[in-house]
Design a protein around this motif. Structure first.
Motif, PDB file in Angstrom:
ATOM      1  N   ASN A 158      32.010  42.268  42.930  1.00 38.85           N
ATOM      2  CA  ASN A 158      32.976  41.717  41.960  1.00 38.85           C
ATOM      3  C   ASN A 158      34.176  41.020  42.582  1.00 38.85           C
ATOM      4  O   ASN A 158      35.302  41.523  42.536  1.00 38.85           O
ATOM      5  N   VAL A 159      33.909  39.867  43.137  1.00 42.00           N
ATOM      6  CA  VAL A 159      34.980  39.074  43.747  1.00 42.00           C
ATOM      7  C   VAL A 159      35.838  38.441  42.645  1.00 42.00           C
ATOM      8  O   VAL A 159      35.304  37.966  41.642  1.00 42.00           O
ATOM      9  N   PHE A 160      37.146  38.467  42.827  1.00 42.95           N
ATOM     10  CA  PHE A 160      38.056  37.865  41.844  1.00 42.95           C
ATOM     11  C   PHE A 160      39.201  37.178  42.571  1.00 42.95           C
ATOM     12  O   PHE A 160      39.434  37.428  43.752  1.00 42.95           O
ATOM     13  N   GLY A 161      39.900  36.303  41.851  1.00 38.32           N
ATOM     14  CA  GLY A 161      41.072  35.661  42.441  1.00 38.32           C
ATOM     15  C   GLY A 161      41.211  34.221  41.982  1.00 38.32           C
ATOM     16  O   GLY A 161      40.499  33.763  41.081  1.00 38.32           O
ATOM     17  N   PRO A 162      42.159  33.492  42.600  1.00 36.54           N
ATOM     18  CA  PRO A 162      42.421  32.112  42.230  1.00 36.54           C
ATOM     19  C   PRO A 162      41.161  31.257  42.210  1.00 36.54           C
ATOM     20  O   PRO A 162      40.316  31.365  43.107  1.00 36.54           O
ATOM     21  N   ARG A 163      41.061  30.400  41.196  1.00 34.94           N
ATOM     22  CA  ARG A 163      39.975  29.431  40.970  1.00 34.94           C
ATOM     23  C   ARG A 163      38.743  30.041  40.301  1.00 34.94           C
ATOM     24  O   ARG A 163      37.782  29.321  40.063  1.00 34.94           O
ATOM     25  N   GLN A 164      38.758  31.329  40.036  1.00 36.86           N
ATOM     26  CA  GLN A 164      37.622  31.838  39.255  1.00 36.86           C
ATOM     27  C   GLN A 164      37.798  31.288  37.850  1.00 36.86           C
ATOM     28  O   GLN A 164      38.841  31.475  37.224  1.00 36.86           O
ATOM     29  N   ASP A 165      36.790  30.597  37.365  1.00 38.33           N
ATOM     30  CA  ASP A 165      36.920  29.853  36.113  1.00 38.33           C
ATOM     31  C   ASP A 165      36.740  30.787  34.921  1.00 38.33           C
ATOM     32  O   ASP A 165      35.680  31.383  34.756  1.00 38.33           O
ATOM     33  N   PRO A 166      37.777  30.916  34.079  1.00 43.80           N
ATOM     34  CA  PRO A 166      37.649  31.820  32.932  1.00 43.80           C
ATOM     35  C   PRO A 166      37.007  31.153  31.716  1.00 43.80           C
ATOM     36  O   PRO A 166      36.885  31.760  30.663  1.00 43.80           O
ATOM     37  N   GLY A 167      36.552  29.914  31.889  1.00 40.97           N
ATOM     38  CA  GLY A 167      36.223  29.069  30.732  1.00 40.97           C
ATOM     39  C   GLY A 167      34.923  29.336  30.013  1.00 40.97           C
ATOM     40  O   GLY A 167      34.586  28.610  29.094  1.00 40.97           O
ATOM     41  N   SER A 168      34.163  30.341  30.407  1.00 44.87           N
ATOM     42  CA  SER A 168      32.899  30.573  29.709  1.00 44.87           C
ATOM     43  C   SER A 168      32.782  32.054  29.375  1.00 44.87           C
ATOM     44  O   SER A 168      33.377  32.898  30.045  1.00 44.87           O
ATOM     45  N   PRO A 169      32.019  32.374  28.327  1.00 42.62           N
ATOM     46  CA  PRO A 169      31.831  33.806  28.020  1.00 42.62           C
ATOM     47  C   PRO A 169      31.150  34.536  29.174  1.00 42.62           C
ATOM     48  O   PRO A 169      31.157  35.764  29.229  1.00 42.62           O
ATOM     49  N   TYR A 170      30.546  33.783  30.113  1.00 39.69           N
ATOM     50  CA  TYR A 170      29.851  34.405  31.236  1.00 39.69           C
ATOM     51  C   TYR A 170      30.756  34.575  32.457  1.00 39.69           C
ATOM     52  O   TYR A 170      30.308  35.000  33.514  1.00 39.69           O
ATOM     53  N   SER A 171      32.011  34.208  32.334  1.00 35.25           N
ATOM     54  CA  SER A 171      32.917  34.260  33.490  1.00 35.25           C
ATOM     55  C   SER A 171      33.246  35.697  33.881  1.00 35.25           C
ATOM     56  O   SER A 171      33.120  36.617  33.071  1.00 35.25           O
ATOM     57  N   GLY A 172      33.710  35.859  35.122  1.00 35.83           N
ATOM     58  CA  GLY A 172      34.095  37.174  35.640  1.00 35.83           C
ATOM     59  C   GLY A 172      35.171  37.817  34.776  1.00 35.83           C
ATOM     60  O   GLY A 172      36.067  37.140  34.259  1.00 35.83           O
ATOM     61  N   VAL A 173      35.102  39.117  34.637  1.00 36.18           N
ATOM     62  CA  VAL A 173      35.934  39.816  33.647  1.00 36.18           C
ATOM     63  C   VAL A 173      37.436  39.655  33.903  1.00 36.18           C
ATOM     64  O   VAL A 173      38.207  39.488  32.950  1.00 36.18           O
ATOM     65  N   LEU A 174      37.868  39.685  35.146  1.00 31.80           N
ATOM     66  CA  LEU A 174      39.323  39.617  35.376  1.00 31.80           C
ATOM     67  C   LEU A 174      39.871  38.240  35.027  1.00 31.80           C
ATOM     68  O   LEU A 174      40.992  38.123  34.520  1.00 31.80           O
ATOM     69  N   SER A 175      39.067  37.201  35.266  1.00 36.43           N
ATOM     70  CA  SER A 175      39.516  35.860  34.872  1.00 36.43           C
ATOM     71  C   SER A 175      39.619  35.785  33.348  1.00 36.43           C
ATOM     72  O   SER A 175      40.549  35.194  32.798  1.00 36.43           O
ATOM     73  N   ARG A 176      38.673  36.432  32.660  1.00 36.72           N
ATOM     74  CA  ARG A 176      38.696  36.439  31.187  1.00 36.72           C
ATOM     75  C   ARG A 176      39.925  37.196  30.663  1.00 36.72           C
ATOM     76  O   ARG A 176      40.572  36.763  29.727  1.00 36.72           O
ATOM     77  N   PHE A 177      40.197  38.330  31.296  1.00 27.51           N
ATOM     78  CA  PHE A 177      41.357  39.130  30.857  1.00 27.51           C
ATOM     79  C   PHE A 177      42.658  38.337  31.054  1.00 27.51           C
ATOM     80  O   PHE A 177      43.515  38.301  30.171  1.00 27.51           O
TER      81      PHE A 177
END
Ligand code: UD1
Length: 319
Positions: free
Chosen positions: A171-190
């Motif tokens: 579960n890599v997270f951080g800058p540039r993770q795209d939150p723009g889709s329902p499939y995006s990583g959870v922290l970007s969505r939050f």
């Protein structure tokens, strides 16, 4: 040294490219921009070669591999639920695409291929943390596709002598993770939900846990994996060794952002594992890997990045 980064315009890819350029390496990126964005490479555009193309196109992959020393194969369909919906497409990109990369790397006689594998290869294990010696047992088409990639790497080492390392990211997270889709990583969505004043959605009771790994740690592991002696043919966990529930993460985000999360709880997602936590002993010993950015610090930096990006996008929209 010359590096090929497949998926180099994506989240993990572009952060890796930045670091390679910073260290003075020559970089070629292959990306079809299906998930990645050229904007992610804006800071290094004049210092790298960018080829728009897909890993599913054998000719394109053959061409970009010529003259390359190291291949960082990061291009993939990354979402578990999307693989549940589209198993054939996930297999085509993650399995056939990886095979194309390996064949081209073999033909180009590269020094080593490093592959973005996944902790999802483990599936549900009876004990935590997850150690590389545990038998893999993926529970989603995505997990299978990533495990098959690892097996192909190992076999290309045995049969054709292609040096290879698989990194099971957690579960890599951080800058540039795209939150723009329902499939995006959870922290970007939050983060995006809090910034938009929307309710973050939690699938399940929020007590599932992940070993959230800040991008800087993953980039560091990528670069170590290229050159570490005695690493070829092996699979390594890349995480922090900790684990955090989604509910805890939301409380932390509330503290960091000063906003109320007020999450909505939806039914759990199919293909999801419950808990995830890495044993990073092998990566420590053989790669010399050490997580540099802890979870809370990483989350703070990540929130600040989304906050700043959101503000500048809002400013552009106003003009
Ligand atoms: C993630 C990566 C995957 C990687 C794996 C291991 C993404 C999109 N997926 O899978 O590529 O191989 O880690 O490193 O980065 N959730 C919510 N609300 C949301 C979104 C998700 O509650 O809005 C939940 C999910 O149901 C799941 C957890 O959060 O329980 C994590 O989901 P996700 O961020 O999609 O990651 P993984 O499926 O663990």
């Amino acid at each position: 040294m010359r590096y090929l980064v497949t998926g180099g315009a994506g989240f993990i890819g572009s952060n890796t490219v930045d670091e390679l350029v910073r260290r003075g390496h020559s970089v070629v990126v292959l990306d079809d921009l299906s998930a990645g964005k050229e904007a992610n490479l804006a800071g290094v555009a004049d210092k790298i070669e960018f080829i728009r193309g897909s890993i599913t196109d054998p000719d394109a992959v053959q061409k970009v591999c010529r003259g390359v020393d190291y291949v960082l194969h990061l291009a993939a369909r990354t979402s578990v639920p999307r693989s549940v919906k589209e198993p054939l497409e996930t297999n085509r990109i993650n399995v056939d695409g990886t095979l194309n990369v390996l064949v081209a790397a073999r033909d180009a006689k590269v020094r080593r291929v490093v592959f973005a594998a996944s902790s999802s290869a483990y599936g549900e294990t009876p004990t935590l943390p997850k150690v590389e010696t545990m038998p893999p047992a993926p529970i989603s088409p995505y997990g299978i596709s990533k495990l098959v990639g690892e097996l192909y790497l190992r076999v290309f080492g045995q049969v054709y002598g292609v040096e290879n390392v698989s990194l099971r990211y957690f579960n890599v997270f951080g800058p540039r993770q795209d939150p723009g889709s329902p499939y995006s990583g959870v922290l970007s969505r939050f983060c995006a939900a809090l910034l938009e004043g929307e309710q973050p959605v939690v699938f399940g009771d929020g007590e599932q846990s992940r070993d959230f790994t800040h991008i800087e740690n993953a980039v560091n592991a990528n670069l170590l994996a290229c050159e570490a002696p005695n690493a070829s043919g092996l699979v390594f966990n890349v995480g922090t060794g900790g684990r955090y529930t989604l509910n805890h993460t939301l409380r932390l985000l509330e503290k960091i952002s000063g906003k109320r999360a007020n999450p909505r709880y939806d039914p759990p997602r199919e293909g999801d594992i419950r808990d995830s936590q890495a044993d990073i002993g092998l990566a420590r010993t053989i790669l010399g890997y050490e997580p540099r950015v802890g979870f809370e610090e990483g989350l703070r930096r990540t929130w600040e990045w989304y906050y700043a990006t959101h503000r500048s996008e809002a400013a552009v929209q106003r003009t």
